[in-house]
Design a protein around this motif. Structure first.
Motif, PDB file in Angstrom:
ATOM      1  N   VAL A  38     -30.531   5.098  52.167  1.00  0.00           N
ATOM      2  CA  VAL A  38     -30.578   4.438  51.938  1.00  0.00           C
ATOM      3  C   VAL A  38     -28.487   5.089  52.281  1.00  0.00           C
ATOM      4  O   VAL A  38     -28.842   5.894  51.959  1.00  0.00           O
ATOM      5  N   LEU A  39     -28.084   3.738  52.399  1.00  0.00           N
ATOM      6  CA  LEU A  39     -26.494   3.948  52.608  1.00  0.00           C
ATOM      7  C   LEU A  39     -25.637   4.259  51.491  1.00  0.00           C
ATOM      8  O   LEU A  39     -25.765   2.956  50.916  1.00  0.00           O
ATOM      9  N   LEU A  40     -25.436   4.970  51.513  1.00  0.00           N
ATOM     10  CA  LEU A  40     -24.402   4.599  49.679  1.00  0.00           C
ATOM     11  C   LEU A  40     -23.026   4.461  50.912  1.00  0.00           C
ATOM     12  O   LEU A  40     -22.628   5.150  50.862  1.00  0.00           O
ATOM     13  N   VAL A  41     -22.319   3.157  50.527  1.00  0.00           N
ATOM     14  CA  VAL A  41     -21.064   2.565  50.698  1.00  0.00           C
ATOM     15  C   VAL A  41     -19.798   2.380  50.295  1.00  0.00           C
ATOM     16  O   VAL A  41     -19.855   1.789  49.354  1.00  0.00           O
ATOM     17  N   VAL A  42     -19.117   3.386  50.170  1.00  0.00           N
ATOM     18  CA  VAL A  42     -17.806   3.100  49.651  1.00  0.00           C
ATOM     19  C   VAL A  42     -17.018   2.326  50.124  1.00  0.00           C
ATOM     20  O   VAL A  42     -16.716   2.175  51.052  1.00  0.00           O
ATOM     21  N   ALA A  43     -16.427   1.311  49.086  1.00  0.00           N
ATOM     22  CA  ALA A  43     -15.871   0.095  49.238  1.00  0.00           C
ATOM     23  C   ALA A  43     -14.407   0.899  49.528  1.00  0.00           C
ATOM     24  O   ALA A  43     -13.248   2.076  48.878  1.00  0.00           O
ATOM     25  N   ASN A  44     -13.738  -0.013  50.237  1.00  0.00           N
ATOM     26  CA  ASN A  44     -12.145   0.639  50.695  1.00  0.00           C
ATOM     27  C   ASN A  44     -11.152   0.031  49.623  1.00  0.00           C
ATOM     28  O   ASN A  44     -10.910   1.077  48.658  1.00  0.00           O
ATOM     29  N   VAL A  45     -11.185  -1.446  49.399  1.00  0.00           N
ATOM     30  CA  VAL A  45     -10.756  -1.893  48.396  1.00  0.00           C
ATOM     31  C   VAL A  45     -11.554  -3.243  47.875  1.00  0.00           C
ATOM     32  O   VAL A  45     -12.325  -4.339  48.652  1.00  0.00           O
ATOM     33  N   PRO A  46     -11.818  -2.632  47.193  1.00  0.00           N
ATOM     34  CA  PRO A  46     -13.332  -3.503  46.016  1.00  0.00           C
ATOM     35  C   PRO A  46     -12.346  -4.863  45.354  1.00  0.00           C
ATOM     36  O   PRO A  46     -11.890  -4.604  44.915  1.00  0.00           O
ATOM     37  N   TRP A  47     -12.200  -6.214  46.498  1.00  0.00           N
ATOM     38  CA  TRP A  47     -12.173  -7.323  47.181  1.00  0.00           C
ATOM     39  C   TRP A  47     -11.935  -7.894  45.270  1.00  0.00           C
ATOM     40  O   TRP A  47     -11.142  -8.273  44.431  1.00  0.00           O
ATOM     41  N   GLN A  48     -12.936  -7.984  44.528  1.00  0.00           N
ATOM     42  CA  GLN A  48     -13.334  -8.557  43.670  1.00  0.00           C
ATOM     43  C   GLN A  48     -12.668  -7.632  42.625  1.00  0.00           C
ATOM     44  O   GLN A  48     -12.796  -8.270  40.514  1.00  0.00           O
ATOM     45  N   LYS A  49     -12.251  -6.178  42.274  1.00  0.00           N
ATOM     46  CA  LYS A  49     -11.728  -5.793  41.699  1.00  0.00           C
ATOM     47  C   LYS A  49     -10.310  -5.267  41.521  1.00  0.00           C
ATOM     48  O   LYS A  49      -9.436  -5.010  40.191  1.00  0.00           O
ATOM     49  N   VAL A  50      -9.689  -6.260  42.260  1.00  0.00           N
ATOM     50  CA  VAL A  50      -8.559  -6.115  42.147  1.00  0.00           C
ATOM     51  C   VAL A  50      -7.163  -6.626  41.531  1.00  0.00           C
ATOM     52  O   VAL A  50      -8.063  -8.189  41.392  1.00  0.00           O
ATOM     53  N   GLY A  51      -6.320  -5.649  41.146  1.00  0.00           N
ATOM     54  CA  GLY A  51      -5.777  -6.562  38.998  1.00  0.00           C
ATOM     55  C   GLY A  51      -6.539  -6.528  37.612  1.00  0.00           C
ATOM     56  O   GLY A  51      -5.596  -6.287  37.645  1.00  0.00           O
ATOM     57  N   GLU A  52      -7.439  -5.613  38.013  1.00  0.00           N
ATOM     58  CA  GLU A  52      -8.595  -5.946  36.803  1.00  0.00           C
ATOM     59  C   GLU A  52      -8.086  -4.603  36.582  1.00  0.00           C
ATOM     60  O   GLU A  52      -7.840  -4.028  34.781  1.00  0.00           O
ATOM     61  N   ARG A  53      -7.720  -3.264  36.687  1.00  0.00           N
ATOM     62  CA  ARG A  53      -7.799  -2.367  36.914  1.00  0.00           C
ATOM     63  C   ARG A  53      -7.249  -1.079  37.799  1.00  0.00           C
ATOM     64  O   ARG A  53      -6.913  -1.095  39.248  1.00  0.00           O
ATOM     65  N   PRO A  54      -6.119   0.103  38.003  1.00  0.00           N
ATOM     66  CA  PRO A  54      -6.041   0.833  38.650  1.00  0.00           C
ATOM     67  C   PRO A  54      -7.491   1.587  39.730  1.00  0.00           C
ATOM     68  O   PRO A  54      -8.540   2.066  38.588  1.00  0.00           O
ATOM     69  N   VAL A  55      -7.763   1.056  40.536  1.00  0.00           N
ATOM     70  CA  VAL A  55      -9.077   2.362  41.465  1.00  0.00           C
ATOM     71  C   VAL A  55      -8.230   3.155  41.706  1.00  0.00           C
ATOM     72  O   VAL A  55      -7.170   3.588  42.634  1.00  0.00           O
ATOM     73  N   SER A  56      -9.357   4.428  42.021  1.00  0.00           N
ATOM     74  CA  SER A  56      -8.949   5.797  42.280  1.00  0.00           C
ATOM     75  C   SER A  56      -8.669   5.822  43.974  1.00  0.00           C
ATOM     76  O   SER A  56      -9.521   4.675  44.896  1.00  0.00           O
ATOM     77  N   PRO A  57      -8.452   6.502  44.705  1.00  0.00           N
ATOM     78  CA  PRO A  57      -8.039   6.581  46.624  1.00  0.00           C
ATOM     79  C   PRO A  57      -9.152   6.178  46.737  1.00  0.00           C
ATOM     80  O   PRO A  57      -9.937   7.150  46.231  1.00  0.00           O
ATOM     81  N   ALA A  58      -9.376   5.587  47.598  1.00  0.00           N
ATOM     82  CA  ALA A  58     -10.663   5.621  48.117  1.00  0.00           C
ATOM     83  C   ALA A  58     -11.211   6.753  48.767  1.00  0.00           C
ATOM     84  O   ALA A  58     -12.094   7.627  49.015  1.00  0.00           O
ATOM     85  N   ALA A  59     -10.248   7.558  50.023  1.00  0.00           N
ATOM     86  CA  ALA A  59     -10.490   9.410  50.203  1.00  0.00           C
ATOM     87  C   ALA A  59     -11.045   9.844  48.564  1.00  0.00           C
ATOM     88  O   ALA A  59     -12.195  11.104  48.929  1.00  0.00           O
ATOM     89  N   ARG A 190     -11.317  19.063  40.216  1.00  0.00           N
ATOM     90  CA  ARG A 190      -9.994  19.068  40.767  1.00  0.00           C
ATOM     91  C   ARG A 190      -8.992  18.382  41.398  1.00  0.00           C
ATOM     92  O   ARG A 190      -8.310  18.334  42.136  1.00  0.00           O
ATOM     93  N   LEU A 191      -9.452  16.929  41.406  1.00  0.00           N
ATOM     94  CA  LEU A 191      -8.917  15.963  42.294  1.00  0.00           C
ATOM     95  C   LEU A 191      -7.780  15.160  41.185  1.00  0.00           C
ATOM     96  O   LEU A 191      -7.150  14.548  41.566  1.00  0.00           O
ATOM     97  N   GLY A 192      -8.096  16.050  39.359  1.00  0.00           N
ATOM     98  CA  GLY A 192      -7.347  15.468  38.525  1.00  0.00           C
ATOM     99  C   GLY A 192      -7.095  13.607  38.277  1.00  0.00           C
ATOM    100  O   GLY A 192      -6.501  12.791  38.067  1.00  0.00           O
ATOM    101  N   LEU A 193      -8.650  13.945  38.144  1.00  0.00           N
ATOM    102  CA  LEU A 193      -8.941  12.086  38.268  1.00  0.00           C
ATOM    103  C   LEU A 193      -9.567  11.551  36.747  1.00  0.00           C
ATOM    104  O   LEU A 193      -9.231  12.308  36.085  1.00  0.00           O
ATOM    105  N   TYR A 194      -8.790  10.173  36.336  1.00  0.00           N
ATOM    106  CA  TYR A 194      -8.817   9.924  35.162  1.00  0.00           C
ATOM    107  C   TYR A 194      -8.588   9.861  33.872  1.00  0.00           C
ATOM    108  O   TYR A 194      -8.352  10.178  32.832  1.00  0.00           O
ATOM    109  N   ARG A 195      -7.755  11.476  33.892  1.00  0.00           N
ATOM    110  CA  ARG A 195      -6.404  11.732  32.202  1.00  0.00           C
ATOM    111  C   ARG A 195      -6.065  11.123  32.255  1.00  0.00           C
ATOM    112  O   ARG A 195      -5.820  11.330  30.842  1.00  0.00           O
TER     113      ARG A 195
END
Length: 198
Positions: A38-59, A190-195
């Motif tokens: 099973v491949l967990l495929v991380v979306a680059n730009v999740p087109w259905q969520k664009v504009g809904e909320r900020p999305v964390s950087p793909a990396a 470590r990445l300082g996400l979601y604060r």
């Protein structure tokens, strides 16, 4: 669709952040359907969520998924949509996997909520023609496939966890223990996400 090649699951998502519900779904589908991988495929730009909320950087999201998966047998993190760039479409990912190995049998894994939105997907006819749709549902779920679709339904434990709630927990200073793996907790810190956002 019969094939002598590998049986590969595609479990795509934003994974912002990945949580134990994602992992439970992936391992249960692999076991139930006898998938090789099973491949967990991380979306680059999740087109259905664009504009809904900020999305964390793909990396950053990719790093969290790598931390979440660790060495779980049969699960693999896949960055092809990030490498491809632009909006992420499942049709492109299915096509790419079948180009790499035309003998593969591809299973696209979605939650029952996402399954209801399948008709809105870009080039859904290509996805339907070239893969089996696997709907991950809770016990007692009632999702039914559209007529003519090749589908499988896999019941998974009822885990009421959402990435939206997890982001809110970080912003509020509440614990993530047992909702995400310890390595993901460390990665978020470590990445300082979601604060400062949800």
């Amino acid at each position: 669709m019969t094939s002598a090649g590998p049986r590969i699951g595609i479990f795509g998502g934003t994974f912002d952040p990945p949580h134990v519900g994602h992992l439970a779904a992936a391992v249960n589908v692999r076991h139930s359907l006898g998938l090789d991988l099973v491949l967990l495929v991380v979306a680059n730009v999740p087109w259905q969520k664009v504009g809904e909320r900020p999305v964390s950087p793909a990396a950053d999201r990719l790093e969290l998924v790598r931390l979440a998966v660790g060495d779980v047998e049969g699960l693999e993190v896949d960055d092809r949509e990030i490498r491809r760039g632009g909006d992420s479409y499942t049709a492109d990912t299915v096509a790419e996997l079948l180009e790499e190995d035309p003998s593969s049998e591809v299973f696209v894994i979605v939650g029952s909520d996402a399954a209801a939105g399948l008709p809105t997907w870009e080039r859904i006819d290509e996805v339907r023609a070239r893969s089996v749709i696997v709907v991950v549902d809770r016990p007692g779920g009632t999702w039914g496939p559209p007529s003519g679709w090749r589908t499988e339904r896999v019941e998974v434990p009822r885990l009421e966890i959402s990435s939206t709630d997890l982001r809110a927990r970080v912003a509020d200073g509440r614990p993530l223990d047992y909702l995400v793996s310890p390595s993901v907790v460390s990665g978020i810190e470590r990445l300082g996400l979601y604060r400062d956002r949800r």
